[in-house]
Design a protein around this motif. Sequence first.
Motif, PDB file in Angstrom:
ATOM      1  N   ASP A 158      33.935  65.189  57.341  1.00 46.24           N
ATOM      2  CA  ASP A 158      34.527  66.522  57.196  1.00 46.24           C
ATOM      3  C   ASP A 158      35.637  66.567  56.148  1.00 46.24           C
ATOM      4  OD1 ASP A 158      32.800  67.613  59.120  1.00 46.24           O
ATOM      5  OD2 ASP A 158      34.083  66.864  60.725  1.00 46.24           O
ATOM      6  N   LEU A 159      35.404  65.885  55.061  1.00 49.39           N
ATOM      7  CA  LEU A 159      36.361  65.891  53.951  1.00 49.39           C
ATOM      8  C   LEU A 159      35.581  65.906  52.633  1.00 49.39           C
ATOM      9  CD1 LEU A 159      38.832  63.166  55.251  1.00 49.39           C
ATOM     10  CD2 LEU A 159      39.475  65.515  54.699  1.00 49.39           C
ATOM     11  N   TRP A 160      36.278  66.305  51.584  1.00 51.79           N
ATOM     12  CA  TRP A 160      35.693  66.246  50.244  1.00 51.79           C
ATOM     13  C   TRP A 160      35.876  64.857  49.665  1.00 51.79           C
ATOM     14  CZ3 TRP A 160      32.808  70.011  48.150  1.00 51.79           C
ATOM     15  CH2 TRP A 160      32.946  71.314  48.637  1.00 51.79           C
TER      16      TRP A 160
ATOM     17  N   ALA B 216      29.845  77.059  57.180  1.00 56.51           N
ATOM     18  CA  ALA B 216      29.695  78.025  56.084  1.00 56.51           C
ATOM     19  C   ALA B 216      30.478  77.531  54.874  1.00 56.51           C
ATOM     20  CB  ALA B 216      30.212  79.383  56.526  1.00 56.51           C
ATOM     21  N   GLU B 217      29.898  77.708  53.728  1.00 50.85           N
ATOM     22  CA  GLU B 217      30.519  77.199  52.505  1.00 50.85           C
ATOM     23  C   GLU B 217      31.948  77.719  52.324  1.00 50.85           C
ATOM     24  OE1 GLU B 217      28.822  75.161  48.780  1.00 50.85           O
ATOM     25  OE2 GLU B 217      28.278  75.224  50.858  1.00 50.85           O
ATOM     26  N   ASP B 218      32.176  78.983  52.705  1.00 51.39           N
ATOM     27  CA  ASP B 218      33.507  79.539  52.459  1.00 51.39           C
ATOM     28  C   ASP B 218      34.528  79.098  53.499  1.00 51.39           C
ATOM     29  OD1 ASP B 218      32.471  80.940  54.520  1.00 51.39           O
ATOM     30  OD2 ASP B 218      32.451  82.890  53.514  1.00 51.39           O
ATOM     31  N   SER B 219      34.082  78.429  54.566  1.00 47.80           N
ATOM     32  CA  SER B 219      35.075  77.955  55.532  1.00 47.80           C
ATOM     33  C   SER B 219      35.444  76.495  55.293  1.00 47.80           C
ATOM     34  CB  SER B 219      34.561  78.131  56.961  1.00 47.80           C
ATOM     35  OG  SER B 219      33.566  77.170  57.242  1.00 47.80           O
ATOM     36  N   LEU B 220      34.912  75.923  54.233  1.00 45.65           N
ATOM     37  CA  LEU B 220      35.237  74.532  53.930  1.00 45.65           C
ATOM     38  C   LEU B 220      36.695  74.432  53.490  1.00 45.65           C
ATOM     39  CD1 LEU B 220      32.077  73.403  51.954  1.00 45.65           C
ATOM     40  CD2 LEU B 220      32.687  72.882  54.298  1.00 45.65           C
ATOM     41  N   PRO B 221      37.312  73.271  53.745  1.00 44.98           N
ATOM     42  CA  PRO B 221      38.697  73.120  53.294  1.00 44.98           C
ATOM     43  C   PRO B 221      38.782  73.126  51.768  1.00 44.98           C
ATOM     44  CG  PRO B 221      37.840  71.037  54.146  1.00 44.98           C
ATOM     45  CD  PRO B 221      36.797  72.068  54.408  1.00 44.98           C
ATOM     46  N   GLU B 222      39.986  73.265  51.292  1.00 48.65           N
ATOM     47  CA  GLU B 222      40.216  73.242  49.846  1.00 48.65           C
ATOM     48  C   GLU B 222      39.906  71.864  49.279  1.00 48.65           C
ATOM     49  OE1 GLU B 222      43.117  75.656  48.283  1.00 48.65           O
ATOM     50  OE2 GLU B 222      41.680  76.842  49.430  1.00 48.65           O
ATOM     51  N   LEU B 223      39.547  71.851  48.028  1.00 50.16           N
ATOM     52  CA  LEU B 223      39.418  70.573  47.334  1.00 50.16           C
ATOM     53  C   LEU B 223      40.801  69.958  47.189  1.00 50.16           C
ATOM     54  CD1 LEU B 223      37.086  71.422  44.325  1.00 50.16           C
ATOM     55  CD2 LEU B 223      36.535  69.996  46.277  1.00 50.16           C
ATOM     56  N   PRO B 224      40.860  68.620  47.098  1.00 46.07           N
ATOM     57  CA  PRO B 224      42.173  68.026  46.810  1.00 46.07           C
ATOM     58  C   PRO B 224      42.732  68.648  45.536  1.00 46.07           C
ATOM     59  CG  PRO B 224      40.580  66.325  47.361  1.00 46.07           C
ATOM     60  CD  PRO B 224      39.818  67.618  47.261  1.00 46.07           C
ATOM     61  N   PRO B 225      43.924  69.227  45.612  1.00 43.13           N
ATOM     62  CA  PRO B 225      44.421  69.986  44.470  1.00 43.13           C
ATOM     63  C   PRO B 225      44.887  69.080  43.323  1.00 43.13           C
ATOM     64  CG  PRO B 225      46.054  69.937  46.221  1.00 43.13           C
ATOM     65  CD  PRO B 225      44.865  69.170  46.728  1.00 43.13           C
ATOM     66  N   LEU B 226      44.611  69.543  42.147  1.00 41.37           N
ATOM     67  CA  LEU B 226      45.113  68.868  40.944  1.00 41.37           C
ATOM     68  C   LEU B 226      45.973  69.890  40.224  1.00 41.37           C
ATOM     69  CD1 LEU B 226      42.330  67.025  38.909  1.00 41.37           C
ATOM     70  CD2 LEU B 226      44.443  66.090  39.800  1.00 41.37           C
ATOM     71  N   PRO B 227      47.167  69.538  39.801  1.00 46.30           N
ATOM     72  CA  PRO B 227      47.945  70.522  39.057  1.00 46.30           C
ATOM     73  C   PRO B 227      47.220  70.913  37.775  1.00 46.30           C
ATOM     74  CG  PRO B 227      49.041  68.364  39.075  1.00 46.30           C
ATOM     75  CD  PRO B 227      47.833  68.252  39.942  1.00 46.30           C
TER      76      PRO B 227
ATOM     77  N   VAL C 286      31.847  66.107  46.618  1.00 48.31           N
ATOM     78  CA  VAL C 286      30.876  66.476  47.653  1.00 48.31           C
ATOM     79  C   VAL C 286      31.575  66.477  48.999  1.00 48.31           C
ATOM     80  CG1 VAL C 286      28.822  65.658  46.447  1.00 48.31           C
ATOM     81  CG2 VAL C 286      30.070  64.100  47.945  1.00 48.31           C
ATOM     82  N   TYR C 287      31.124  67.391  49.845  1.00 53.02           N
ATOM     83  CA  TYR C 287      31.690  67.495  51.179  1.00 53.02           C
ATOM     84  C   TYR C 287      30.797  66.736  52.137  1.00 53.02           C
ATOM     85  CZ  TYR C 287      33.676  69.539  55.376  1.00 53.02           C
ATOM     86  OH  TYR C 287      34.287  69.720  56.586  1.00 53.02           O
ATOM     87  N   VAL C 288      31.373  65.733  52.782  1.00 54.62           N
ATOM     88  CA  VAL C 288      30.591  64.946  53.729  1.00 54.62           C
ATOM     89  C   VAL C 288      30.999  65.386  55.125  1.00 54.62           C
ATOM     90  CG1 VAL C 288      29.996  62.637  54.514  1.00 54.62           C
ATOM     91  CG2 VAL C 288      30.547  63.018  52.113  1.00 54.62           C
ATOM     92  N   GLY C 289      30.126  66.082  55.785  1.00 58.70           N
ATOM     93  CA  GLY C 289      30.463  66.594  57.107  1.00 58.70           C
ATOM     94  C   GLY C 289      29.373  67.527  57.573  1.00 58.70           C
TER      95      GLY C 289
END
Length: 349
Positions: free
Chosen positions: A11-13, A127-138, A119-122
Amino acid sequence: MAVDPPSLLNDLWYFALSGAGLKRGKFVPRMIMDEPMLIGRDADGQVFALSDVCPHRGMPLSEGRFDGREVECCYHGWRFDRGGRCTAIPWLVDGSEIEVSRIKVRRFPAREHLGNVWVYVGDPDKAEDSLPELPPLPAIGVAAPNLSVEMNFDCHVDQAVIGLMDPAHGPFVHSAWWWRPNREMQVKEKEFEPAPFGFRMKRHKPASNSRAYYLFLGGQPETEITFRLPGVRVEHVHAGRYDVVQMTAVTPIDEKTTRINHQIYWTVPWLNALKPFLLHIAYRFIDQDRVIVAKQQRGLKHQQPMLLVRDADTLARWYFRLKKEFAAAAAEGRAFVNPVEATVLRWRS
Ligand code: FES
Ligand SMILES: [Fe+2]
């Protein structure tokens, strides 16, 4: 309820590959989290990820072909769209009762951001829109990394993560003429705070013995370092008008092998001319970590668990607590509560 975290977190990217390595109408096989995957880019440029196992008789789909729309298995020619649905079974005769569209190959949500494919492993049904955010990069105005290094470590992901973020090994593992000569050690005092699914070393001026920063940026640089589960470290150096962002993504290939992707983005025009040199440094630096962690595995077979003390080992302790809390929150169906508390850490390196 106390839960032992699974060895690899779902359940993480996860970082899949640098987008530059994936041309339109092509795919590449990748092992991520012990799952063989086929990561592709369709004719429109969109990325997608499927299990690299044909549901018919297990043939790796990456042995087959891709026309930019559908993947064709090399064994009996079954075809699958980018969402994993079977679209054709060539041997079917008219009136057959096989319902082709009910046959599916597992799909992994995939996204591209600042030149990287994740890729999201989980749970695939989320639903695609309820997935957590990607690890943010400035965002520093650079669309893709200026430099990428990829390397495999022969160890479990935990060892790779805590080895790469360990603040105390520098003078012993990474000493070189351009980096902290003579193992001169100074007291470091850094402020940390919780950050989403991880922690942050607050913006600070790097130690005066980190000569490389001055060498490459000039001016007075300021650094902020963030760590986030499952294993993404982002270091942002800002100096004058310039920015340099380094990301290290640690991805389990399986229980015993881990892929390291180190990337650097910069807005410093003249760094482009130094690219071969920087690539050499980055490669050598990460290789030093690879070699030391590989040696460590020989001893770890005989001494488990490790003795993680306070001060400089705190980041490693946080990592294990973050992992544990992530698993507990998932098991109990509740929100993640960050176990990291704001604090000042001091060590000599
Ligand atoms: S194994 Fe893939 S079509 Fe038969
Ligand atoms: Fe290191």
